[in-house]
Design a protein around this motif. Structure first.
Motif, PDB file in Angstrom:
ATOM      1  N   LYS A 146     -14.629   5.546  -6.763  1.00  0.00           N
ATOM      2  CA  LYS A 146     -14.861   5.624  -5.325  1.00  0.00           C
ATOM      3  C   LYS A 146     -13.785   4.892  -4.528  1.00  0.00           C
ATOM      4  O   LYS A 146     -13.812   4.896  -3.294  1.00  0.00           O
ATOM      5  N   GLY A 147     -12.845   4.245  -5.235  1.00  0.00           N
ATOM      6  CA  GLY A 147     -11.773   3.536  -4.546  1.00  0.00           C
ATOM      7  C   GLY A 147     -12.110   2.118  -4.175  1.00  0.00           C
ATOM      8  O   GLY A 147     -11.431   1.517  -3.335  1.00  0.00           O
ATOM      9  N   ASP A 202     -11.540  -1.414  -0.261  1.00  0.00           N
ATOM     10  CA  ASP A 202     -12.019  -0.057  -0.530  1.00  0.00           C
ATOM     11  C   ASP A 202     -11.127   0.987   0.129  1.00  0.00           C
ATOM     12  O   ASP A 202     -10.201   0.670   0.872  1.00  0.00           O
ATOM     13  N   ARG A 203     -11.414   2.249  -0.167  1.00  0.00           N
ATOM     14  CA  ARG A 203     -10.534   3.347   0.227  1.00  0.00           C
ATOM     15  C   ARG A 203     -10.465   3.565   1.739  1.00  0.00           C
ATOM     16  O   ARG A 203      -9.573   4.236   2.233  1.00  0.00           O
ATOM     17  N   LYS A 204     -11.414   2.989   2.484  1.00  0.00           N
ATOM     18  CA  LYS A 204     -11.370   3.086   3.943  1.00  0.00           C
ATOM     19  C   LYS A 204     -10.515   1.981   4.559  1.00  0.00           C
ATOM     20  O   LYS A 204     -10.413   1.891   5.783  1.00  0.00           O
ATOM     21  N   SER A 295      -2.475  -3.152  -9.638  1.00  0.00           N
ATOM     22  CA  SER A 295      -2.442  -2.704  -8.245  1.00  0.00           C
ATOM     23  C   SER A 295      -3.067  -1.324  -8.115  1.00  0.00           C
ATOM     24  O   SER A 295      -3.173  -0.572  -9.085  1.00  0.00           O
ATOM     25  N   TYR A 296      -3.452  -1.003  -6.870  1.00  0.00           N
ATOM     26  CA  TYR A 296      -4.076   0.293  -6.608  1.00  0.00           C
ATOM     27  C   TYR A 296      -3.761   0.737  -5.187  1.00  0.00           C
ATOM     28  O   TYR A 296      -3.864  -0.043  -4.240  1.00  0.00           O
ATOM     29  N   SER A 297      -3.373   2.007  -5.042  1.00  0.00           N
ATOM     30  CA  SER A 297      -3.134   2.628  -3.740  1.00  0.00           C
ATOM     31  C   SER A 297      -4.334   3.489  -3.380  1.00  0.00           C
ATOM     32  O   SER A 297      -4.698   4.410  -4.122  1.00  0.00           O
ATOM     33  N   TYR A 298      -4.973   3.191  -2.250  1.00  0.00           N
ATOM     34  CA  TYR A 298      -6.166   3.929  -1.852  1.00  0.00           C
ATOM     35  C   TYR A 298      -5.852   5.390  -1.550  1.00  0.00           C
ATOM     36  O   TYR A 298      -6.565   6.292  -1.985  1.00  0.00           O
ATOM     37  N   GLN A 299      -4.799   5.634  -0.795  1.00  0.00           N
ATOM     38  CA  GLN A 299      -4.478   7.000  -0.362  1.00  0.00           C
ATOM     39  C   GLN A 299      -4.164   7.917  -1.535  1.00  0.00           C
ATOM     40  O   GLN A 299      -4.559   9.082  -1.558  1.00  0.00           O
TER      41      GLN A 299
END
Length: 339
Positions: A146-147, A202-204, A295-299
């Motif tokens: 879900k990000g 989170d992804r937002k 690391s993590y990129s939401y987009q």
């Protein structure tokens, strides 16, 4: 220059099946001897099961699978891996920077007390997740389908008591919650064993630092960026910090300066993992050496991760993995160089 390796585990199925596969993967590895030496022979199983039944019942199933995979009793597996009522651990360091676009983090400790496992799991009962294992069942850090991304940051042993370890809390957050608000709500409810910060994004583009002690939980929210290190910043909890927090304060100041540079996800990841970076450490004998960068990129649903001095970078599209596309890599190899 001692070699340093992390194995990559990919598992799909029921929580029991995932526990079984994980148990088979860690069977006869040196880390099991370490857990045997630092955990209790027995824990309060009634209290543990009561908490886990409420917040993460699937972990009880996974513990059953771990027990079978290792050929030990379920009660012994719970004492070794549940992350409940764990004796005091050594101090560890972590640096995280969150923006609306990405989450980047370094984990600093000793390779002698490190699982050396990166897991991608898709359980029938929970969200799919990817992250670095701690005490097998728990996670240092990670992200779910879900990000939602999360990591732990040791602060102090002030008020230490029986409770849920932060690495198990991270696992609970990633398995069951889809955004920062839901994760914060859970972290306010569970009993914490020590003083830790939790970095959440989170992804937002929402972000928060949960400053948690056994007595009180305070939440700091970020707007465009947020840093998280190894000391409490809220005035109501500062008395629980260790006597010496100069290093943590310096790292925090460096992270805040990075915000003004408006670096891309890839550029920030490169900065964190670079041995020349002010947030890459090599004091492994004193339990403060950088072991991995996550690391993590939401987009882009993109994980970039690596380990100390490795020429390999895991570049994973989490959405593709969730759809069933396994990655080819089976391990990461790097080196430990004492500074």
């Amino acid at each position: 220059m001692p070699s340093f390796n992390v194995s990559i585990v990919q598992a799909r199925g029921s929580s029991f099946q995932i526990g079984l596969k994980t148990g088979e993967n860690v069977c006869n590895t040196p880390i099991l001897k370490i857990f045997e030496s630092v955990t209790k022979e027995e824990i309060d199983l009634y209290s543990m099961k009561s908490i886990y039944s409420t917040f993460a019942p699937h972990l009880l199933e996974e513990l059953e699978g771990l027990a079978q995979g290792l050929g030990i009793s379920p009660d012994r597996a719970a004492a070794l891996f549940s992350g409940y009522d764990v004796p005091k651990t050594e101090e560890m360091g972590c640096s995280t920077l969150l923006t609306n676009e990405y989450y980047v983090r370094n984990y600093d400790f000793s390779p002698a007390l490190y699982d050396g496992i990166f897991s991608l799991i898709q359980a029938d009962e929970t969200f799919a997740t990817a992250g670095y294992n701690l005490q097998v069942l728990g996670r240092h850090d990670g992200v779910n389908e879900k990000g939602l991304v999360a990591g732990l940051h040791f602060v102090s042993h002030d008020g230490y008591g029986k409770g849920v370890s932060p690495w198990t809390a991270i696992r609970m957050v990633l398995d069951r919650y889809s955004n920062v608000d839901e994760a914060v709500a859970m972290l306010k409810e569970i009993p914490h064993s020590a003083c830790y910060n939790f970095s959440l994004g989170d992804r937002k583009g929402n972000m928060a630092e949960v400053e948690a002690s056994s007595e009180k939980v305070i939440v700091r929210y970020g707007d465009s960026a947020l840093s998280c290190v190894n000391h409490f910043q809220d005035d109501r909890l500062k008395s629980k910090n260790r006597d010496s927090i100069e290093g943590s304060v310096q790292r925090n100041e460096h992270l805040l300066r990075l915000v003004d540079k408006s670096l891309t996800h890839h550029d920030m990841f490169r900065h964190f993992k670079s041995v020349e970076s002010p947030i890459f450490f090599t004091d492994y004998e004193s339990l403060f050496g950088t072991l991995h960068t996550f690391s993590y990129s939401y987009q882009h649903s993109r994980i970039l991760t690596t380990i100390a001095r490795s020429s390999q970078i895991l570049d994973i599209n989490l959405k593709d993995w969730v759809k069933g596309e396994d990655i080819r890599e089976e391990c990461l190899s790097g080196f430990i160089v004492e500074g």
